[in-house]
Design an enzyme around this catalytic site. Sequence first.
Site, PDB file in Angstrom:
ATOM      1  N   GLU A  20     -53.459-110.766  24.977  1.00  0.00           N
ATOM      2  CA  GLU A  20     -53.030-110.622  23.581  1.00  0.00           C
ATOM      3  C   GLU A  20     -53.810-111.542  22.642  1.00  0.00           C
ATOM      4  O   GLU A  20     -53.446-112.698  22.450  1.00  0.00           O
ATOM      5  CB  GLU A  20     -51.522-110.899  23.459  1.00  0.00           C
ATOM      6  CG  GLU A  20     -51.028-110.751  22.023  1.00  0.00           C
ATOM      7  CD  GLU A  20     -49.521-110.973  21.855  1.00  0.00           C
ATOM      8  OE1 GLU A  20     -48.854-111.321  22.838  1.00  0.00           O
ATOM      9  OE2 GLU A  20     -49.038-110.802  20.742  1.00  0.00           O
TER      10      GLU A  20
ATOM     11  N   LYS B 205     -53.179-106.192  24.331  1.00  0.00           N
ATOM     12  CA  LYS B 205     -52.152-106.199  23.271  1.00  0.00           C
ATOM     13  C   LYS B 205     -52.772-106.754  21.993  1.00  0.00           C
ATOM     14  O   LYS B 205     -52.731-107.965  21.737  1.00  0.00           O
ATOM     15  CB  LYS B 205     -50.944-107.034  23.720  1.00  0.00           C
ATOM     16  CG  LYS B 205     -49.853-107.150  22.663  1.00  0.00           C
ATOM     17  CD  LYS B 205     -48.559-107.651  23.259  1.00  0.00           C
ATOM     18  CE  LYS B 205     -47.530-107.927  22.186  1.00  0.00           C
ATOM     19  NZ  LYS B 205     -46.187-108.135  22.734  1.00  0.00           N
TER      20      LYS B 205
HETATM   21  P1  13P Z   1     -44.161-108.910  17.325  1.00  0.00           P
HETATM   22  O1  13P Z   1     -44.141-107.425  17.630  1.00  0.00           O
HETATM   23  O2  13P Z   1     -42.936-109.382  16.632  1.00  0.00           O
HETATM   24  O3  13P Z   1     -45.448-109.318  16.675  1.00  0.00           O
HETATM   25  O4  13P Z   1     -44.113-109.658  18.720  1.00  0.00           O
HETATM   26  C1  13P Z   1     -44.853-109.182  19.760  1.00  0.00           C
HETATM   27  C2  13P Z   1     -45.237-110.294  20.652  1.00  0.00           C
HETATM   28  O5  13P Z   1     -44.966-110.285  21.824  1.00  0.00           O
HETATM   29  C3  13P Z   1     -45.975-111.424  20.084  1.00  0.00           C
HETATM   30  O6  13P Z   1     -46.508-112.211  21.107  1.00  0.00           O
END
Ligand code: 13P
Length: 338
Positions: free
Chosen positions: A178, A220
């Site tokens: 991510e 992500k």
């Molecule tokens: P949000 O969808 O609220 O951005 O959170 C997703 C997430 O896992 C952030 O690390």
Amino acid sequence: MNLKTLHDTALAMVASGKGILAADESTGTIKKRFDSIGIENTWAHRRAYRDMLFTTPDFEKYTSGVILFEETLFDKALDETPIPKLLAAKGVIPGIKVDSGAKPLAGGAADETVTEGLDGLRERLEKYKAAGARFAKWRAVISISDDSPSDYAIHVNAHALARYAALCQEADIVPIVEPEVLMDGDNDIEACEEVTDVVLAAVFSELYAQRVALEGIVLKPNMVVSGARCSEQAGVAEVAERTLRVLRRHVPSAVPGIAFLSGGQSDELATAHLDAMNKAGNLPWKLTFSYGRALQAAALKAWGGKHVDAGKAAHQHRAKMNSLAAVGKWEKALEKVA
Ligand code: 13P
């Protein structure tokens, strides 16, 4: 490393019409969410709230996996079933947030951070796996301002993401990779696209250098959007087009799927953007959701600490809308019906 196990898990995480619930708010972050509804941040409240989310009707129909915070991975549901067992019994894959947060970057600009948590990670992964976790999450944070991001911040965050991913795969745990470019600045959508472009280039270069098998990850990313404080907000079609362009440039087709974060978008926009990208079709990877706020905001408000059925109904609706968006079959009119 068992590549088949990793690949099968990654495919299951992005199965058609399903997405990932990010319920891994740290104790500090969930406090902010509870403060917004006037609920005290106690273990009992965290447990009751997450129990509500995980026992929502049709949860397993729309949800492939859940990212848990460590406390929840080792916790029990209200009926005393261990949480990972409750999820696995529904066919929902338990996952675990393993980073320890974004910390100020030494020598970086004021808003630059590097995500920590690599020390002892190999040992922690064994413990999480024994508890039932089959995937993990690590979030790198990149901000956009006059002074950021620097190449330095991008490089150290990409390097750490790849180190984390390699350790996960060694343990047969699928890493959710991510790299989040924040959307809270005053920048326009063009700047978001430029930064997302260089960040993804750096991340995939590091993943390659550190021998991470792309068949066994889930990416992500943020969507390419206008900064929240930008006076001009790009429409749904532009967000979809720019996001797909940057992903096509950098994400090899070996990656089974991409599960977006919502990043502060409104519930309905997060759904509409995902839907527009899937309606475009002809994509080399699955495109789905891994939302935290955009899946939970309505449920949290409806729950308010005590209205369990109302909270479940709100969660069920958002999960269903995003499930439809994950196959390009959402319509705005469906929101009105609800
Ligand atoms: P949000 O969808 O609220 O951005 O959170 C997703 C997430 O896992 C952030 O690390």
